[in-house]
Write an enzyme that holds these catalytic residues in place. Structure first.
Site, mmCIF file in Angstrom:
data_model
loop_
_atom_site.group_PDB
_atom_site.id
_atom_site.type_symbol
_atom_site.label_atom_id
_atom_site.label_comp_id
_atom_site.label_asym_id
_atom_site.label_seq_id
_atom_site.Cartn_x
_atom_site.Cartn_y
_atom_site.Cartn_z
ATOM 1 N N HIS A 121 -10.914 -1.863 6.120
ATOM 2 C CA HIS A 121 -10.664 -2.181 4.710
ATOM 3 C C HIS A 121 -12.037 -2.282 4.042
ATOM 4 C CE1 HIS A 121 -9.592 -4.777 1.284
ATOM 5 N NE2 HIS A 121 -8.325 -4.480 1.510
ATOM 6 N N ASP A 199 -12.105 -8.844 11.669
ATOM 7 C CA ASP A 199 -11.332 -8.986 10.434
ATOM 8 C C ASP A 199 -9.867 -9.121 10.845
ATOM 9 O OD1 ASP A 199 -9.773 -8.610 8.209
ATOM 10 O OD2 ASP A 199 -10.793 -6.794 7.523
ATOM 11 N N GLN A 202 -4.957 -8.636 8.634
ATOM 12 C CA GLN A 202 -3.608 -8.136 8.912
ATOM 13 C C GLN A 202 -3.008 -8.756 10.162
ATOM 14 O OE1 GLN A 202 -1.601 -6.271 7.068
ATOM 15 N NE2 GLN A 202 -3.151 -6.114 5.478
ATOM 16 N N LYS A 225 -1.637 -13.705 3.308
ATOM 17 C CA LYS A 225 -0.968 -12.722 4.175
ATOM 18 C C LYS A 225 -0.050 -13.430 5.169
ATOM 19 C CE LYS A 225 -4.151 -9.262 3.203
ATOM 20 N NZ LYS A 225 -3.872 -8.184 2.261
ATOM 21 N N CYS A 363 -7.536 0.488 -0.214
ATOM 22 C CA CYS A 363 -8.896 -0.035 0.018
ATOM 23 C C CYS A 363 -9.449 0.462 1.352
ATOM 24 C CB CYS A 363 -8.922 -1.562 -0.005
ATOM 25 S SG CYS A 363 -8.430 -2.228 -1.576
HETATM 26 N N1 PLP Z 1 -9.134 -6.754 5.574
HETATM 27 C C1 PLP Z 1 -7.933 -6.180 5.743
HETATM 28 C C2 PLP Z 1 -7.638 -5.459 7.029
HETATM 29 C C3 PLP Z 1 -6.964 -6.276 4.740
HETATM 30 O O1 PLP Z 1 -5.785 -5.704 4.908
HETATM 31 C C4 PLP Z 1 -7.287 -6.973 3.552
HETATM 32 C C5 PLP Z 1 -6.309 -7.059 2.459
HETATM 33 O O2 PLP Z 1 -5.402 -6.291 2.350
HETATM 34 C C6 PLP Z 1 -8.547 -7.564 3.439
HETATM 35 C C7 PLP Z 1 -9.446 -7.430 4.472
HETATM 36 C C8 PLP Z 1 -8.933 -8.319 2.215
HETATM 37 O O3 PLP Z 1 -8.170 -9.469 2.107
HETATM 38 P P1 PLP Z 1 -8.236 -10.365 0.770
HETATM 39 O O4 PLP Z 1 -7.925 -9.415 -0.360
HETATM 40 O O5 PLP Z 1 -7.175 -11.376 0.986
HETATM 41 O O6 PLP Z 1 -9.588 -10.913 0.692
#
Ligand code: PLP
Length: 409
Positions: A121, A199, A202, A225, A363
């Site tokens: 992401h 990270d 998900q 999430k 993203c």
């Molecule tokens: N990393 C991953 C794999 C994600 O799916 C997301 C959000 O969809 C994020 C980071 C970013 O999360 P946030 O927008 O809650 O900061």
């Protein structure tokens, strides 16, 4: 075994109607709906205990502070951290990873590289890329194999050919649903003396996130999430590593002693929580964890696995549809392209039938451009409160929309 009809009563939004159709919400990878017990916990705090934390000696401030610190303990035990001091509250995964990238890269010995992967992401890609661009550290990106799994051999090749200081990777891809072999990647990083950052945005709901079993050094996730509100998240770090980092956000509560001549900083986690934290969000996060724990985390994960498998099977009936990737283990979401149909047309029209899917670049532009040569795709992501018949309805709706769009040409 989950009693889904009962569970759905905790999510009144699932009974909403959209354009005259009952909502079929399959955009849970973007955000999960918030159950009533979480909303009640937040309301209760505002009704009974609300006051700023760590700053007052009055009763409400003490109650509010206790609730925040209990939430921290709860988040720590949820991810099996050794201590609550390893849990820093942030506004979410993006904030956690930005702060971490700024702090870690600033301290990397010169010449050391940061390695990430092409499936990240943007939140786990751009902060590292930008921090490296500012400081001159090499920024390297590991590719996938042809199936949508990380190419572990190529990753190890990068680690062997370069002097690597940090390896940052997603536990679960937010596009392909690929579940990465965390232990193998962490071990590969550690064998070369690099720090491993996960990270878990998900995976936090779909997978077991146990930081000690994973062996990772840092990990980030977002409350929204997993049934909490937006604006709350966690940066986990091993305590000795956190204590060695210089904070990059400054203000109240994170200091030890402030003089004109200079400032010293307090210890983790407050060292990294400048200003008033989102303590009500943290209390909501704890309630969301309790909610999932009461349902049974194993049952939640098993149900989500069944739903995603069902979706994968059912989507085979849509003419011209191609699911992106076929990773060895998929969790949480899948993305697809349909020949001759633009994802924005699709999402707009299927919305009129009550179905919420996500269309766009998710993203994850490096993945889409480098591996699949597409700009936009559509993603379907069920949660445990979804049903098989909702997925069937969504797929039938997809077929109808595609027929309509094709007939108009
Ligand atoms: N990393 C991953 C794999 C994600 O799916 C997301 C959000 O969809 C994020 C980071 C970013 O999360 P946030 O927008 O809650 O900061």
């Amino acid at each position: 075994m989950l009693h889904v009809n009962e569970i759905r009563k905790d999510f009144p939004i699932l009974d909403t109607h959209v354009f005259g159709h009952r909502l079929v919400y399959l955009d849970n990878a973007a955000t999960m709906q918030v159950p009533e017990p979480v909303l009640r916990a937040v309301m209760r705090h505002y009704h009974e205990d609300n006051a700023n934390v760590h700053r007052g000696i009055h009763a409400l401030s003490e109650r509010s502070t206790r609730a925040l610190e209990e939430a921290r303990e709860h988040a720590a035990s949820f991810i099996n951290a050794r201590s609550a001091d390893e849990v820093v509250f942030t506004s979410g995964t993006t904030a956690s990873l930005n702060m971490l990238a700024d702090m870690l890269v600033a301290q990397l010995p010169s010449g050391k590289a940061v390695v990430t992967t092409v499936m990240e992401h943007h939140a786990n890609f751009v902060p590292w890329q930008q921090a490296c661009a500012r400081t001159g550290h090499p920024f390297l990106v590991a590719p996938l194999d042809g199936r949508g799994d990380l190419n572990l051999r190529a990753l190890e090749g990068l680690l062997d050919a370069n002097d690597v200081g940090v390896v940052a990777f997603a536990h679960v891809s937010n596009v392909l649903g690929t579940v990465n072999p965390v232990n193998k990647i962490v071990a590969a990083a550690h064998e070369r003396g690099a720090i491993a950052v996960v990270d878990a945005a998900q995976s936090i709901r779909h997978e077991v996130v146990d930081v000690q079993a994973m062996g990772c050094d840092f990990l980030a996730f977002s409350g929204h999430k997993m049934g909490a509100s937006t604006g709350i998240g966690v940066l986990y770090g091993k305590l000795d590593l956190l204590e060695g980092l210089q904070p990059v956000r400054f203000g109240g509560e994170m200091v030890d002693d402030v003089r004109i001549a200079g400032t010293t900083f307090t210890r983790s986690p407050l060292r990294f929580e400048a200003g008033t934290p989102n303590y009500v969000g943290a209390i909501g996060l704890s309630a969301a964890i309790s909610y999932l724990e009461n349902l049974g985390l194993g049952d939640v994960r098993a149900r989500e696995t069944r739903l995603i498998r069902h979706a994968e099977d059912k989507l085979k009936s849509v003419p011209g549809l191609k699911v992106l990737g076929a990773p060895a283990v998929r969790a949480g979401c899948l993305s697809f392209a349909i020949e001759g149909i633009h994802p924005f047309d699709l999402a707009t029209m299927i919305d009129k039938l009550g179905v919420a899917l996500r269309s766009g670049n998710q993203c994850a532009q490096p993945l889409l451009h480098e591996e699949y040569d597409v700009g936009t795709i559509t993603r379907l992501s069920p949660a445990f409160y979804n049903t098989v018949s909702e997925i069937d309805y969504a797929v039938d709706a997809l077929v109808r929309v595609c027929e309509l769009l094709r007939s108009k040409r």
